[in-house]
Write a protein that holds these residues in place. Structure first.
Motif, PDB file in Angstrom:
ATOM      1  N   LEU A  45       1.930  11.848  -7.077  1.00 36.22           N
ATOM      2  CA  LEU A  45       2.868  12.938  -6.841  1.00 36.22           C
ATOM      3  C   LEU A  45       4.144  12.665  -7.634  1.00 36.22           C
ATOM      4  O   LEU A  45       4.721  11.583  -7.533  1.00 36.22           O
ATOM      5  CB  LEU A  45       3.212  13.052  -5.347  1.00 36.22           C
ATOM      6  N   LYS A  46       4.573  13.641  -8.414  1.00 34.94           N
ATOM      7  CA  LYS A  46       5.775  13.508  -9.234  1.00 34.94           C
ATOM      8  C   LYS A  46       6.783  14.563  -8.812  1.00 34.94           C
ATOM      9  O   LYS A  46       6.434  15.726  -8.659  1.00 34.94           O
ATOM     10  CB  LYS A  46       5.442  13.705 -10.723  1.00 34.94           C
ATOM     11  N   GLY A  47       8.039  14.167  -8.642  1.00 39.14           N
ATOM     12  CA  GLY A  47       9.044  15.165  -8.295  1.00 39.14           C
ATOM     13  C   GLY A  47      10.338  14.529  -7.842  1.00 39.14           C
ATOM     14  O   GLY A  47      10.392  13.331  -7.529  1.00 39.14           O
ATOM     15  N   PRO A  48      11.409  15.318  -7.771  1.00 35.51           N
ATOM     16  CA  PRO A  48      12.728  14.798  -7.404  1.00 35.51           C
ATOM     17  C   PRO A  48      12.802  14.363  -5.945  1.00 35.51           C
ATOM     18  O   PRO A  48      11.973  14.754  -5.114  1.00 35.51           O
ATOM     19  CB  PRO A  48      13.663  15.984  -7.675  1.00 35.51           C
ATOM     20  N   THR A  49      13.790  13.561  -5.653  1.00 36.27           N
ATOM     21  CA  THR A  49      14.026  13.079  -4.299  1.00 36.27           C
ATOM     22  C   THR A  49      14.232  14.247  -3.335  1.00 36.27           C
ATOM     23  O   THR A  49      14.951  15.194  -3.635  1.00 36.27           O
ATOM     24  CB  THR A  49      15.276  12.188  -4.268  1.00 36.27           C
ATOM     25  N   GLY A  50      13.567  14.163  -2.181  1.00 37.61           N
ATOM     26  CA  GLY A  50      13.807  15.140  -1.120  1.00 37.61           C
ATOM     27  C   GLY A  50      13.214  16.510  -1.345  1.00 37.61           C
ATOM     28  O   GLY A  50      13.651  17.479  -0.711  1.00 37.61           O
ATOM     29  N   CYS A  51      12.190  16.610  -2.215  1.00 43.39           N
ATOM     30  CA  CYS A  51      11.597  17.934  -2.471  1.00 43.39           C
ATOM     31  C   CYS A  51      10.364  18.189  -1.614  1.00 43.39           C
ATOM     32  O   CYS A  51       9.751  19.256  -1.721  1.00 43.39           O
ATOM     33  CB  CYS A  51      11.262  18.095  -3.953  1.00 43.39           C
ATOM     34  N   GLY A  52       9.971  17.223  -0.779  1.00 37.66           N
ATOM     35  CA  GLY A  52       8.864  17.470   0.143  1.00 37.66           C
ATOM     36  C   GLY A  52       7.618  16.648  -0.097  1.00 37.66           C
ATOM     37  O   GLY A  52       6.591  16.899   0.545  1.00 37.66           O
ATOM     38  N   LYS A  53       7.653  15.651  -0.977  1.00 33.23           N
ATOM     39  CA  LYS A  53       6.454  14.871  -1.280  1.00 33.23           C
ATOM     40  C   LYS A  53       5.942  14.115  -0.054  1.00 33.23           C
ATOM     41  O   LYS A  53       4.746  14.143   0.247  1.00 33.23           O
ATOM     42  CB  LYS A  53       6.724  13.885  -2.433  1.00 33.23           C
ATOM     43  N   THR A  54       6.851  13.451   0.645  1.00 31.86           N
ATOM     44  CA  THR A  54       6.440  12.663   1.813  1.00 31.86           C
ATOM     45  C   THR A  54       5.934  13.565   2.930  1.00 31.86           C
ATOM     46  O   THR A  54       4.916  13.267   3.577  1.00 31.86           O
ATOM     47  CB  THR A  54       7.612  11.801   2.308  1.00 31.86           C
ATOM     48  N   LEU A  66      -2.541   7.656   8.536  1.00 34.75           N
ATOM     49  CA  LEU A  66      -1.673   7.535   7.362  1.00 34.75           C
ATOM     50  C   LEU A  66      -0.876   6.246   7.439  1.00 34.75           C
ATOM     51  O   LEU A  66      -0.227   5.961   8.444  1.00 34.75           O
ATOM     52  CB  LEU A  66      -0.718   8.729   7.297  1.00 34.75           C
ATOM     53  N   HIS A  67      -0.921   5.459   6.357  1.00 35.80           N
ATOM     54  CA  HIS A  67      -0.100   4.255   6.225  1.00 35.80           C
ATOM     55  C   HIS A  67       0.861   4.496   5.069  1.00 35.80           C
ATOM     56  O   HIS A  67       0.434   4.646   3.924  1.00 35.80           O
ATOM     57  CB  HIS A  67      -0.966   3.021   5.951  1.00 35.80           C
ATOM     58  N   THR A  68       2.151   4.535   5.375  1.00 39.58           N
ATOM     59  CA  THR A  68       3.174   4.807   4.365  1.00 39.58           C
ATOM     60  C   THR A  68       3.963   3.538   4.063  1.00 39.58           C
ATOM     61  O   THR A  68       4.387   2.830   4.976  1.00 39.58           O
ATOM     62  CB  THR A  68       4.142   5.907   4.851  1.00 39.58           C
ATOM     63  N   VAL A  69       4.147   3.268   2.775  1.00 42.03           N
ATOM     64  CA  VAL A  69       4.923   2.111   2.333  1.00 42.03           C
ATOM     65  C   VAL A  69       6.035   2.611   1.420  1.00 42.03           C
ATOM     66  O   VAL A  69       5.766   3.279   0.416  1.00 42.03           O
ATOM     67  CB  VAL A  69       4.052   1.096   1.571  1.00 42.03           C
ATOM     68  N   SER A  70       7.279   2.313   1.767  1.00 38.95           N
ATOM     69  CA  SER A  70       8.412   2.626   0.901  1.00 38.95           C
ATOM     70  C   SER A  70       8.608   1.452  -0.054  1.00 38.95           C
ATOM     71  O   SER A  70       9.015   0.365   0.367  1.00 38.95           O
ATOM     72  CB  SER A  70       9.681   2.865   1.732  1.00 38.95           C
ATOM     73  N   CYS A  71       8.304   1.667  -1.314  1.00 32.87           N
ATOM     74  CA  CYS A  71       8.321   0.573  -2.280  1.00 32.87           C
ATOM     75  C   CYS A  71       9.754   0.202  -2.670  1.00 32.87           C
ATOM     76  O   CYS A  71      10.643   1.053  -2.688  1.00 32.87           O
ATOM     77  CB  CYS A  71       7.524   0.957  -3.516  1.00 32.87           C
ATOM     78  N   CYS A  97      -3.424   5.908   2.257  1.00 37.04           N
ATOM     79  CA  CYS A  97      -2.340   4.967   2.010  1.00 37.04           C
ATOM     80  C   CYS A  97      -1.381   5.601   1.009  1.00 37.04           C
ATOM     81  O   CYS A  97      -1.795   5.975  -0.107  1.00 37.04           O
ATOM     82  CB  CYS A  97      -2.869   3.650   1.466  1.00 37.04           C
ATOM     83  N   TYR A  98      -0.125   5.739   1.414  1.00 38.54           N
ATOM     84  CA  TYR A  98       0.877   6.402   0.576  1.00 38.54           C
ATOM     85  C   TYR A  98       1.939   5.399   0.159  1.00 38.54           C
ATOM     86  O   TYR A  98       2.654   4.846   1.007  1.00 38.54           O
ATOM     87  CB  TYR A  98       1.508   7.560   1.351  1.00 38.54           C
ATOM     88  N   LEU A  99       2.060   5.160  -1.141  1.00 42.67           N
ATOM     89  CA  LEU A  99       3.073   4.272  -1.698  1.00 42.67           C
ATOM     90  C   LEU A  99       4.176   5.140  -2.299  1.00 42.67           C
ATOM     91  O   LEU A  99       4.004   5.713  -3.379  1.00 42.67           O
ATOM     92  CB  LEU A  99       2.463   3.349  -2.758  1.00 42.67           C
ATOM     93  N   ASP A 100       5.283   5.217  -1.583  1.00 42.43           N
ATOM     94  CA  ASP A 100       6.395   6.073  -1.992  1.00 42.43           C
ATOM     95  C   ASP A 100       7.255   5.340  -3.025  1.00 42.43           C
ATOM     96  O   ASP A 100       7.653   4.195  -2.818  1.00 42.43           O
ATOM     97  CB  ASP A 100       7.222   6.419  -0.754  1.00 42.43           C
ATOM     98  N   GLU A 101       7.559   6.026  -4.144  1.00 50.97           N
ATOM     99  CA  GLU A 101       8.346   5.443  -5.242  1.00 50.97           C
ATOM    100  C   GLU A 101       7.710   4.140  -5.728  1.00 50.97           C
ATOM    101  O   GLU A 101       8.328   3.076  -5.770  1.00 50.97           O
ATOM    102  CB  GLU A 101       9.796   5.210  -4.810  1.00 50.97           C
ATOM    103  N   TYR A 146       6.480   9.053  -7.402  1.00 52.97           N
ATOM    104  CA  TYR A 146       7.680   8.555  -8.059  1.00 52.97           C
ATOM    105  C   TYR A 146       8.523   9.729  -8.519  1.00 52.97           C
ATOM    106  O   TYR A 146       8.059  10.871  -8.565  1.00 52.97           O
ATOM    107  CB  TYR A 146       7.338   7.615  -9.220  1.00 52.97           C
ATOM    108  N   ASN A 147       9.783   9.416  -8.817  1.00 54.49           N
ATOM    109  CA  ASN A 147      10.746  10.424  -9.244  1.00 54.49           C
ATOM    110  C   ASN A 147      10.963  10.268 -10.747  1.00 54.49           C
ATOM    111  O   ASN A 147      11.619   9.313 -11.174  1.00 54.49           O
ATOM    112  CB  ASN A 147      12.056  10.231  -8.482  1.00 54.49           C
ATOM    113  N   PRO A 148      10.426  11.178 -11.567  1.00 59.33           N
ATOM    114  CA  PRO A 148      10.585  11.047 -13.018  1.00 59.33           C
ATOM    115  C   PRO A 148      12.041  11.033 -13.460  1.00 59.33           C
ATOM    116  O   PRO A 148      12.366  10.508 -14.522  1.00 59.33           O
ATOM    117  CB  PRO A 148       9.860  12.279 -13.570  1.00 59.33           C
TER     118      PRO A 148
END
Length: 265
Positions: free
Chosen positions: A35-44, A58-63, A100-104, A147-149
């Motif tokens: 998933l690509k997009g700016p911070t706070g646009c709804g990806k999570t 769902l297992h979420t990891v904030s990298c 498994c969701y790896l954020d950023e 990630y946030n391009p």
């Protein structure tokens, strides 16, 4: 709030394109998703919505900079005088057939992407060198990274060899009418009161790359609307939720407040 196949509550998410169908096809065909997009646009929120919609844990990891491969896969720990193996979130997700969701993901150390490679090709395996195990990912397991391009640079970017292992979905902020409906629904603020906030957010987003590194997120918009809904004066809510989080520079803050005055009065 609706419920998914396993009776799980499905968080609200307003689709803006074909992302829901694409995610479902990827899950059905055992494909990893980027998933690509700016911070706070709804990806999570999207990932939480889709995991519940599919009935998967769902297992979420904030990298972050210090996240290692061992943090994801697991390590031996002392418990009651014994040394025991404790699974990390990625290993638990593989064992459970979870999402498994790896954020950023670009924020993590480079050894993390090496661990992901065997899970993102036709092998779909997770080798655990310390235990000697090799886990085969079950059909329901799905790896999602984001990630946030806008923050991408030469030191923090995904290598082509990693990017090309994923189906990619681009995210952006919703169109004004759709974003107004989202802000009103999530905050409880009236639609006609939310609309000026969305206009202001778009005016501030136009300044990205000039005075601002990042624009106002939909998340901040909802925070602002929530403060107004609870009785805070609009000017104070705008300052607290749409100006102060964006910059520490007093001159830039003053410019943003002038933009707010010109945009919403």
């Amino acid at each position: 709030m609706t419920t998914g196949p396993e009776g799980m509550a499905v968080p609200f998410y307003a689709a803006t394109g074909n992302e829901v169908a694409l995610f479902e096809h990827a899950h059905r065909n055992r494909l990893p998703v980027l998933l690509k997009g700016p911070t706070g646009c709804g990806k999570t929120r999207f990932v939480a919505h889709m995991a519940a919609r599919l009935g998967r844990p769902l297992h979420t990891v904030s990298c972050h900079d210090d996240l290692t491969a061992a943090d994801l896969t697991g390590r031996y720990l002392l418990k009651g005088g014994d040394t025991v193996w404790v699974d990390g979130p990625l290993t638990r997700a593989v064992r459970e057939g979870a999402v498994c969701y790896l954020d950023e993901v670009v924020e993590a150390r480079k050894d993390v992407t090496v661990v992901l490679h065997p899970l993102t090709d036709d092998r779909r395996i997770l080798p655990l060198e310390r235990t000697g195990e090799t886990l085969d990912a079950p059909p329901d397991f799905m790896l999602v990274v984001s990630y946030n391009p806008g923050y991408q640079n030469i030191l923090k970017s995904l290598k082509p060899s990693t990017r090309q292992r994923f189906v990619a979905i681009s995210f952006d902020f919703p169109a004004p009418e759709a974003e107004t409906a989202i802000v009103a629904r999530e905050s409880g603020l009236e639609h006609d009161q939310a609309a000026p906030l969305v206009r202001l957010a778009n005016a501030l987003r136009a300044l990205k790359g000039q005075d601002l590194e990042e624009g106002v997120s939909t998340r901040l918009l909802i925070y602002c609307a929530t403060l107004i809904r609870s009785g805070m004066p609009r000017d104070e809510a705008v300052l607290a939720a749409m100006v102060e989080p964006l910059t520490d520079d007093d001159e830039v803050k003053a410019a943003l407040l002038r933009t707010a005055e010109l945009t919403i009065g």
